[in-house]
Design a protein around this motif. Structure first.
Motif, mmCIF file in Angstrom:
data_model
loop_
_atom_site.group_PDB
_atom_site.id
_atom_site.type_symbol
_atom_site.label_atom_id
_atom_site.label_comp_id
_atom_site.label_asym_id
_atom_site.label_seq_id
_atom_site.Cartn_x
_atom_site.Cartn_y
_atom_site.Cartn_z
ATOM 1 N N ARG A 130 41.781 31.552 41.467
ATOM 2 C CA ARG A 130 40.654 32.364 41.944
ATOM 3 C C ARG A 130 39.339 31.878 41.346
ATOM 4 O O ARG A 130 39.298 31.312 40.262
ATOM 5 C CB ARG A 130 40.862 33.838 41.643
ATOM 6 C CG ARG A 130 40.745 34.185 40.182
ATOM 7 C CD ARG A 130 40.867 35.678 39.940
ATOM 8 N NE ARG A 130 41.064 35.949 38.542
ATOM 9 C CZ ARG A 130 40.152 35.812 37.593
ATOM 10 N NH1 ARG A 130 38.938 35.421 37.891
ATOM 11 N NH2 ARG A 130 40.437 36.072 36.332
ATOM 12 N N GLU A 131 38.280 32.094 42.118
ATOM 13 C CA GLU A 131 36.921 31.859 41.645
ATOM 14 C C GLU A 131 36.276 33.221 41.466
ATOM 15 O O GLU A 131 36.146 33.977 42.425
ATOM 16 C CB GLU A 131 36.122 31.036 42.662
ATOM 17 C CG GLU A 131 36.608 29.614 42.799
ATOM 18 C CD GLU A 131 35.830 28.832 43.848
ATOM 19 O OE1 GLU A 131 35.036 29.410 44.605
ATOM 20 O OE2 GLU A 131 36.043 27.614 43.907
ATOM 21 N N ASN A 132 35.903 33.559 40.233
ATOM 22 C CA ASN A 132 35.311 34.847 39.889
ATOM 23 C C ASN A 132 36.280 35.955 40.277
ATOM 24 O O ASN A 132 37.378 35.996 39.749
ATOM 25 C CB ASN A 132 33.930 35.007 40.517
ATOM 26 C CG ASN A 132 33.108 36.089 39.869
ATOM 27 O OD1 ASN A 132 33.617 36.975 39.198
ATOM 28 N ND2 ASN A 132 31.812 36.027 40.065
ATOM 29 N N GLN A 133 35.940 36.828 41.230
ATOM 30 C CA GLN A 133 36.842 37.902 41.638
ATOM 31 C C GLN A 133 37.819 37.387 42.686
ATOM 32 O O GLN A 133 37.469 36.565 43.533
ATOM 33 C CB GLN A 133 36.053 39.071 42.233
ATOM 34 C CG GLN A 133 35.151 39.757 41.232
ATOM 35 C CD GLN A 133 34.343 40.842 41.910
ATOM 36 O OE1 GLN A 133 33.568 40.568 42.816
ATOM 37 N NE2 GLN A 133 34.540 42.075 41.472
ATOM 38 N N THR A 152 30.117 31.097 47.503
ATOM 39 C CA THR A 152 29.319 31.613 46.394
ATOM 40 C C THR A 152 30.070 31.527 45.071
ATOM 41 O O THR A 152 29.601 32.048 44.066
ATOM 42 C CB THR A 152 28.917 33.077 46.646
ATOM 43 O OG1 THR A 152 30.109 33.884 46.637
ATOM 44 C CG2 THR A 152 28.171 33.240 47.962
ATOM 45 N N ASP A 153 31.258 30.891 45.087
ATOM 46 C CA ASP A 153 32.145 30.823 43.927
ATOM 47 C C ASP A 153 32.646 32.198 43.510
ATOM 48 O O ASP A 153 32.919 32.451 42.339
ATOM 49 C CB ASP A 153 31.483 30.103 42.747
ATOM 50 C CG ASP A 153 31.278 28.625 43.037
ATOM 51 O OD1 ASP A 153 32.071 28.058 43.819
ATOM 52 O OD2 ASP A 153 30.335 28.039 42.485
ATOM 53 N N ASN A 154 32.760 33.108 44.477
ATOM 54 C CA ASN A 154 33.340 34.437 44.261
ATOM 55 C C ASN A 154 34.254 34.707 45.464
ATOM 56 O O ASN A 154 33.783 35.010 46.554
ATOM 57 C CB ASN A 154 32.253 35.505 44.159
ATOM 58 C CG ASN A 154 32.824 36.877 43.877
ATOM 59 O OD1 ASN A 154 34.018 37.145 44.059
ATOM 60 N ND2 ASN A 154 31.975 37.777 43.430
#
Length: 166
Positions: A130-133, A152-154
């Motif tokens: 995962r990226e962020n959340q 957005t990397d989320n």
């Protein structure tokens, strides 16, 4: 004035990317559906063809480290604006550029030929992919970015649930 050798080495190593570093790339994991009939759709959002030969997709399966799911054969390319489809053996669609047994895990990670992380998605809060959340879980549906593969990397902000492709 000359720089001592050890100081120069520190500067050189500081610019070296670690294997888990996310690198800027126009190739994104656009859509994922798990299972033996599943798929991973890679999208080149850039203006030039990208050579992805030797790149790999790793699956996060709950183990301490991701496991290799697929390696792109030499000569594999994604033209500007186009897609590359990795499918499970049970996939029923007509376009299949690379076939694996099944799309497994709670996330997928795209690595370049040097092992640097290019993009990833994870739908379990503990997934190392995962990226962020984490993305919202989509049982029976695929997880996908918007039409331009916004990143957005989320994963929670970037991926939504959609009907799978045929």
């Amino acid at each position: 004035m000359t720089m001592p050798g050890s100081l120069l080495l520190i500067f050189v190593l500081a610019g070296t990317l670690a294997p888990d570093t996310v690198r800027a790339s126009s190739v994104k994991i656009h859509e994922v559906l798990g299972g033996p009939a599943g798929y991973i759709d890679l999208h080149n959002t850039g203006a030039a063809t990208i050579d992805i030969g030797g790149w790999s997709v790793q699956a996060c399966t709950g183990a301490a480290a991701p496991v290799e799911l697929a390696t792109m054969p030499a000569g594999s390319e994604i033209p500007a604006g186009e897609h590359f489809l990795i499918t499970g053996q049970g996939f029923g669609g007509t376009v299949q550029q690379l076939v694996v047994e099944a799309i497994v895990g709670d996330g997928e990670m795209l690595l370049d030929r040097r092992g640097a992380r290019i993009d990833s998605v994870g739908w379990a809060p503990s997934s190392p992919c995962r990226e962020n959340q984490a993305a919202v879980s989509c049982p029976g549906f695929a997880q996908a970015r918007d039409a331009v593969s916004r990143d957005t990397d989320n994963n929670k902000a970037d991926f939504g649930c959609i009907l799978p492709i045929d």
